[in-house]
Enzyme design. Structure first.
Site, PDB file in Angstrom:
ATOM      1  N   LYS A   7       6.769  93.462 128.405  1.00 21.10           N
ATOM      2  CA  LYS A   7       6.254  93.549 129.741  1.00 21.10           C
ATOM      3  C   LYS A   7       6.792  92.419 130.570  1.00 21.10           C
ATOM      4  O   LYS A   7       6.622  92.308 131.844  1.00 21.10           O
ATOM      5  CB  LYS A   7       4.730  93.365 129.667  1.00 21.10           C
ATOM      6  CG  LYS A   7       4.288  92.485 128.665  1.00 21.10           C
ATOM      7  CD  LYS A   7       2.739  92.784 128.500  1.00 21.10           C
ATOM      8  CE  LYS A   7       2.156  92.085 127.230  1.00 21.10           C
ATOM      9  NZ  LYS A   7       0.974  92.680 126.849  1.00 21.10           N
ATOM     10  N   LYS A  40       7.856  78.512 127.017  1.00 21.05           N
ATOM     11  CA  LYS A  40       6.972  78.916 128.009  1.00 21.05           C
ATOM     12  C   LYS A  40       6.915  77.731 128.938  1.00 21.05           C
ATOM     13  O   LYS A  40       6.714  77.909 130.463  1.00 21.05           O
ATOM     14  CB  LYS A  40       5.698  79.253 127.804  1.00 21.05           C
ATOM     15  CG  LYS A  40       5.611  80.675 127.260  1.00 21.05           C
ATOM     16  CD  LYS A  40       4.356  81.444 127.109  1.00 21.05           C
ATOM     17  CE  LYS A  40       4.132  82.782 126.152  1.00 21.05           C
ATOM     18  NZ  LYS A  40       3.129  83.261 126.208  1.00 21.05           N
ATOM     19  N   LYS A  84      14.036  93.685 123.252  1.00 18.42           N
ATOM     20  CA  LYS A  84      12.803  94.178 122.819  1.00 18.42           C
ATOM     21  C   LYS A  84      12.094  94.972 124.258  1.00 18.42           C
ATOM     22  O   LYS A  84      12.156  94.162 125.328  1.00 18.42           O
ATOM     23  CB  LYS A  84      11.909  93.513 122.090  1.00 18.42           C
ATOM     24  CG  LYS A  84      11.475  93.861 121.036  1.00 18.42           C
ATOM     25  CD  LYS A  84      10.505  92.544 119.979  1.00 18.42           C
ATOM     26  CE  LYS A  84       9.209  92.937 120.190  1.00 18.42           C
ATOM     27  NZ  LYS A  84       8.307  91.960 119.443  1.00 18.42           N
TER      28      LYS A  84
END
Ligand code: TRP
Length: 359
Positions: free
Chosen positions: A226, A119, A223
């Site tokens: 969002k 991230k 997958k």
């Protein structure tokens, strides 16, 4: 009479997807109901974790309440005294214990966390490229919060002496860290913390999921998430039923013109079969059998689209029916109880490190 504790954190920011619903929310609610005779179930909304990456702060508070309501709509019983539902930031001990644990955590331990590395995008060249491509402002630096996040997560768990914490693959490293810091503190200060079970034991305890994973509709090899680049492949619980049906009709398939369950060769069709199984509550095998050999994908998609539509109509209606006052009162009574439990642990830790007099 204290029961062993199962604890889980349910993120609040962003909208939940169909994948989150069937892969996360429902299994957790089922588990909570099944285990609540023998265990205390701590379900909390890690709201302090919400801005380790940038978010729209003006939306956060309502998203937190919305998350609690979603759980109620999905069937979480509000009247079960063994199940607590609370907001992390309403139990200040989480932040306080985090600071103390911080001082016994090594920077190297946090720097090697995969999720942090993913991230934080520390690689400057990659960042610059992204910036050019997307032509928008990207945060150039990473917050200390993102770095420190596993310590807060450890505090979330250790404050209550939770033994069982259901963890997805992306959280296993954080759970291992929690065990490490608990053991480190215990060996330095005596038995302060319950050490949660190792990942393998967690999996044995919670059992393996049925392996049903909802994939992205546009790119069925990924997958459903969002964070996907396009919303077209992702069904949100807040989509209008028509919108969602359109997404199903637009799902990527293949040119075989033969419905079959073959995730490698026909990932799109296989994904639709899984979605259909989850929505109808039927076994995947039964759904596969029902549609096997169907040649017109359009007809098959229409059926799945109808299922998605009626699922959303029903779910959104249930959400509307949720009694917000009952949810608020559940949160508040849980927070009161949790403050007592958490403060007792915090006090022992404060005594151990010398901030409070020893008994
Ligand atoms: N890190 C978890 C996630 O991203 C959420 C979380 C925060 C959590 N604290 C926790 C999960 C403690 C389990 C236990 O999904």
């Amino acid at each position: 009479m204290t029961k062993p504790i199962i604890l889980t954190g349910l993120r609040a920011n962003n909208d939940l997807t169909l994948g989150n619903y069937f892969g996360g929310m429902l299994p957790i609610i089922d588990m909570a109901q099944q285990k609540s005779d023998e265990y205390q179930i701590n379900m909390f909304i890690p709201d302090l974790h919400s801005f380790t990456t940038p978010i729209k702060h003006e939306l956060l508070y309502s998203q937190i309440i919305q998350t609690a309501k979603l759980f109620a709509a999905a069937g979480l019983p509000l009247d079960n005294d063994s199940i607590y539902l609370y907001r992390q930031s309403y139990v200040p001990a989480h932040s306080e214990l985090t600071w103390i644990l911080d001082c016994f955590t090594y920077t190297g331990e946090l720097a090697r966390m995969t999720q942090f590395k993913d991230k934080s995008n520390l690689d400057e060249s990659k960042l610059l490229l992204l910036k050019k491509e997307q032509n928008k402002l990207l945060t150039l630096s990473t917050s200390v919060g993102l770095y420190n996040y596993p310590v807060l997560m450890a505090a979330d768990i250790l404050l209550y002496g939770a033994k069982y914490v259901p963890v997805g693959d992306d959280q296993t490293q954080h759970l291992e860290f929690t065990r490490d810091i608990a053991e480190r503190m215990n060996s330095k200060f005596g038995e302060l913390f319950v050490v949660p079970e190792a990942v393998k034991k967690q999996h044995e305890f919670f059992g393996n999921d049925q392996g049903l994973r909802i994939m992205d509709l546009v790119d069925p090899t990924r997958k459903m998430s969002k964070s996907a680049t396009s919303d077209k492949g992702v069904i949100f619980l807040s989509d209008t039923p028509d919108e969602a049906a359109k997404k199903i009709m637009g799902a990527t398939t293949d040119d075989k013109a033969f419905v079959a369950y073959d995730p490698l060769e026909q990932p799109g069709i296989s994904n639709l079969l899984q979605i259909s199984a989850l929505l109808s509550g039927k076994e995947l095998e039964a759904v596969i059998e029902k549609h096997a050999g169907q040649e017109r994908y359009g007809d098959f998609k229409k059926e799945v689209a109808e299922q998605v539509k009626s699922f959303l109509v029903h779910f959104q209606e249930q959400l509307k029916q949720v009694d917000e006052a009952a949810v608020m009162s559940k949160l508040e009574s849980s927070e009161k109880a949790m403050n007592e439990q958490a403060n007792a642990t915090l006090y022992r830790v404060q005594q151990a490190v010398g901030l409070r007099p020893k008994a």
